[in-house]
Design a protein around this motif. Structure first.
Motif, PDB file in Angstrom:
ATOM      1  N   ASN A  72       0.819  -1.221   0.000  1.00  0.00           N
ATOM      2  CA  ASN A  72       0.000   0.000   0.000  1.00  0.00           C
ATOM      3  C   ASN A  72       0.848   1.263   0.000  1.00  0.00           C
ATOM      4  OD1 ASN A  72       0.941  -0.562   2.570  1.00  0.00           O
ATOM      5  ND2 ASN A  72      -0.799   0.397   3.605  1.00  0.00           N
ATOM      6  N   ALA A  73       1.967   1.225  -0.730  1.00  0.00           N
ATOM      7  CA  ALA A  73       2.854   2.389  -0.807  1.00  0.00           C
ATOM      8  C   ALA A  73       2.770   3.032  -2.185  1.00  0.00           C
ATOM      9  CB  ALA A  73       4.298   1.969  -0.510  1.00  0.00           C
ATOM     10  N   VAL A  74       3.334   4.223  -2.283  1.00  0.00           N
ATOM     11  CA  VAL A  74       3.463   4.932  -3.556  1.00  0.00           C
ATOM     12  C   VAL A  74       4.952   5.209  -3.765  1.00  0.00           C
ATOM     13  CG1 VAL A  74       2.882   7.000  -4.877  1.00  0.00           C
ATOM     14  CG2 VAL A  74       1.186   5.990  -3.318  1.00  0.00           C
ATOM     15  N   VAL A  75       5.487   4.776  -4.914  1.00  0.00           N
ATOM     16  CA  VAL A  75       6.933   4.824  -5.154  1.00  0.00           C
ATOM     17  C   VAL A  75       7.215   5.590  -6.440  1.00  0.00           C
ATOM     18  CG1 VAL A  75       9.031   3.460  -5.525  1.00  0.00           C
ATOM     19  CG2 VAL A  75       7.237   2.607  -3.988  1.00  0.00           C
ATOM     20  N   SER A  76       8.206   6.471  -6.388  1.00  0.00           N
ATOM     21  CA  SER A  76       8.638   7.188  -7.589  1.00  0.00           C
ATOM     22  C   SER A  76      10.113   7.531  -7.481  1.00  0.00           C
ATOM     23  CB  SER A  76       7.825   8.471  -7.800  1.00  0.00           C
ATOM     24  OG  SER A  76       8.060   9.390  -6.738  1.00  0.00           O
ATOM     25  N   VAL A  77      10.736   7.790  -8.642  1.00  0.00           N
ATOM     26  CA  VAL A  77      12.125   8.239  -8.711  1.00  0.00           C
ATOM     27  C   VAL A  77      12.162   9.472  -9.597  1.00  0.00           C
ATOM     28  CG1 VAL A  77      14.449   7.695  -9.544  1.00  0.00           C
ATOM     29  CG2 VAL A  77      13.122   5.966  -8.310  1.00  0.00           C
ATOM     30  N   THR A  78      12.905  10.503  -9.172  1.00  0.00           N
ATOM     31  CA  THR A  78      12.984  11.767  -9.899  1.00  0.00           C
ATOM     32  C   THR A  78      14.414  12.046 -10.322  1.00  0.00           C
ATOM     33  OG1 THR A  78      11.142  12.656  -8.601  1.00  0.00           O
ATOM     34  CG2 THR A  78      12.510  14.245  -9.798  1.00  0.00           C
ATOM     35  N   ASN A 116       2.112   4.653   4.887  1.00  0.00           N
ATOM     36  CA  ASN A 116       1.485   4.906   6.196  1.00  0.00           C
ATOM     37  C   ASN A 116       1.575   6.379   6.591  1.00  0.00           C
ATOM     38  OD1 ASN A 116       0.660   2.292   6.462  1.00  0.00           O
ATOM     39  ND2 ASN A 116       2.127   1.735   8.067  1.00  0.00           N
ATOM     40  N   ASN A 117       1.277   7.257   5.634  1.00  0.00           N
ATOM     41  CA  ASN A 117       1.247   8.703   5.862  1.00  0.00           C
ATOM     42  C   ASN A 117       2.610   9.288   6.225  1.00  0.00           C
ATOM     43  OD1 ASN A 117      -1.625   8.907   5.463  1.00  0.00           O
ATOM     44  ND2 ASN A 117      -1.905   8.088   7.529  1.00  0.00           N
ATOM     45  N   GLU A 118       3.672   8.580   5.867  1.00  0.00           N
ATOM     46  CA  GLU A 118       5.020   9.088   6.078  1.00  0.00           C
ATOM     47  C   GLU A 118       5.791   9.007   4.767  1.00  0.00           C
ATOM     48  OE1 GLU A 118       5.516   8.009  10.822  1.00  0.00           O
ATOM     49  OE2 GLU A 118       6.727   6.927   9.337  1.00  0.00           O
ATOM     50  N   THR A 255       9.310  12.584   7.414  1.00  0.00           N
ATOM     51  CA  THR A 255       8.120  12.909   8.204  1.00  0.00           C
ATOM     52  C   THR A 255       8.352  12.645   9.680  1.00  0.00           C
ATOM     53  OG1 THR A 255       6.731  12.267   6.330  1.00  0.00           O
ATOM     54  CG2 THR A 255       5.639  12.473   8.463  1.00  0.00           C
ATOM     55  N   ASN A 256       8.964  11.509   9.971  1.00  0.00           N
ATOM     56  CA  ASN A 256       9.224  11.097  11.351  1.00  0.00           C
ATOM     57  C   ASN A 256      10.608  10.453  11.405  1.00  0.00           C
ATOM     58  OD1 ASN A 256       9.208  10.185  13.975  1.00  0.00           O
ATOM     59  ND2 ASN A 256       7.686   8.572  13.620  1.00  0.00           N
ATOM     60  N   PRO A 257      11.664  11.258  11.604  1.00  0.00           N
ATOM     61  CA  PRO A 257      13.034  10.730  11.548  1.00  0.00           C
ATOM     62  C   PRO A 257      13.293   9.570  12.498  1.00  0.00           C
ATOM     63  CG  PRO A 257      13.051  13.128  11.517  1.00  0.00           C
ATOM     64  CD  PRO A 257      11.636  12.715  11.801  1.00  0.00           C
ATOM     65  N   ASP A 258      12.582   9.506  13.625  1.00  0.00           N
ATOM     66  CA  ASP A 258      12.803   8.407  14.566  1.00  0.00           C
ATOM     67  C   ASP A 258      12.347   7.066  13.989  1.00  0.00           C
ATOM     68  OD1 ASP A 258      13.901  10.084  16.461  1.00  0.00           O
ATOM     69  OD2 ASP A 258      11.983  10.482  17.443  1.00  0.00           O
ATOM     70  N   ASN A 259      11.413   7.111  13.058  1.00  0.00           N
ATOM     71  CA  ASN A 259      10.924   5.891  12.426  1.00  0.00           C
ATOM     72  C   ASN A 259      11.702   5.650  11.131  1.00  0.00           C
ATOM     73  OD1 ASN A 259       9.310   3.618  11.963  1.00  0.00           O
ATOM     74  ND2 ASN A 259       7.794   4.803  10.814  1.00  0.00           N
TER      75      ASN A 259
END
Length: 279
Positions: A72-78, A116-118, A255-259
């Motif tokens: 359930n992720a979204v992946v891209s490369v720029t 997961n919103n990150e 979004t959450n560096p600890d994770n």
């Protein structure tokens, strides 16, 4: 007399059985972390347009059968110089693929994973790789006397720092082996890397007829050090080796560096060749 001996043995067995206790050990667990396997390899002679990223999560040590594919992720490369975006299609099995990637030497590419919103990101530069000059076999250059070994030769370019990873996979084996080498003391010279198998390795020593897939990569210094640390911690067999440390790649959670995630984002050219051992 026989009855007496039998009765005595039963009594001794009962004594040991009565002293058996079940000890329950509390094994610490941690929240699952994202694992990013993103090796975009441009094989010499190919377009390099077909690429794949694999996502999973960590699992408890004793729950290795637990499904951990991330679907359930979204992946891209720029490509950062042009802002061209290559979207990776979710295959619903933990892999994300594209047929539109455009590799260009010395360009910087950025990976983006939304899960997961990150948001997780990493950046890497696509480096050209020197070709393999030739491959030969021998029985005298390795650690084992008379064992078949593989020798990979390539020329290191002058006046530049280079870091190489060689990937070896004997067809039929489950896992590849990686060798890391820099040109710190070999700049501008021919480099020869040998590879052999021991009896206690997967599949045993090399035999005539064995086929080995070989990849040569010219990589960033950071990835080279990442593989160095990985090799030093994986099955060295040295009881005096340093305590293993947490192995982190170049991917970060903005979004959450600890994770933070595990894994690595790599973009590189590779020279791939196969070798068949002969008598």
């Amino acid at each position: 007399m026989k009855k007496y001996i039998y009765t005595s043995l039963m009594a001794i067995s009962g004594l040991f059985l009565s002293c058996t206790d079940v000890i329950e050990v509390e094994v610490p667990t941690a929240d699952p972390r994202l694992v990013i396997e993103a090796s975009l390899d441009w094989e010499k002679g190919s377009l390099g347009n077909v690429q794949m990223v694999k996502l999973s999560t960590t699992t408890p040590y004793f729950d290795s059968d637990q499904p951990n594919a991330v679907t359930n992720a979204v992946v891209s490369v720029t490509r950062l110089s042009t802002n061209d975006v290559y979207n990776f299609i979710n295959q619903n099995d933990g892999t994300y693929t594209t047929t539109q990637f455009e590799p260009v030497f010395n360009e910087n590419y950025a990976l983006t994973v939304q899960y997961n919103n990150e948001t997780y990101t990493a950046t890497e530069t696509l480096l050209p790789t020197t070709p393999i000059t030739y491959i030969n076999q021998s029985r005298s250059g390795g650690f084992l006397s008379d064992a078949l070994e593989l020798n990979v030769h390539f020329e290191d370019p002058e006046e530049e720092d280079n870091f190489y990873i060689l990937r070896f996979l004997r067809q039929g084996d489950l896992y590849p082996e990686l060798r890391d080498v820099s040109d710190e003391f070999l700049n501008g010279n021919e480099i020869n890397i040998f590879y052999e198998k021991r009896d206690d390795d997967e599949g045993g020593e090399f035999k005539p007829g064995d086929v080995v897939d070989i990849n040569l990569f010219n990589v960033s210094e950071r990835y080279y050090k990442f593989i160095q640390l990985l090799n030093s911690q994986s099955g060295s067999g040295n009881p005096f080796a340093p305590t293993p440390v947490e192995l982190r790649g170049n991917c970060v959670n903005i979004t959450n560096p600890d994770n933070y995630p595990y894994g690595y984002f790599r973009v590189t050219e590779t020279d791939k060749q196969d070798y068949i051992f002969i008598e």
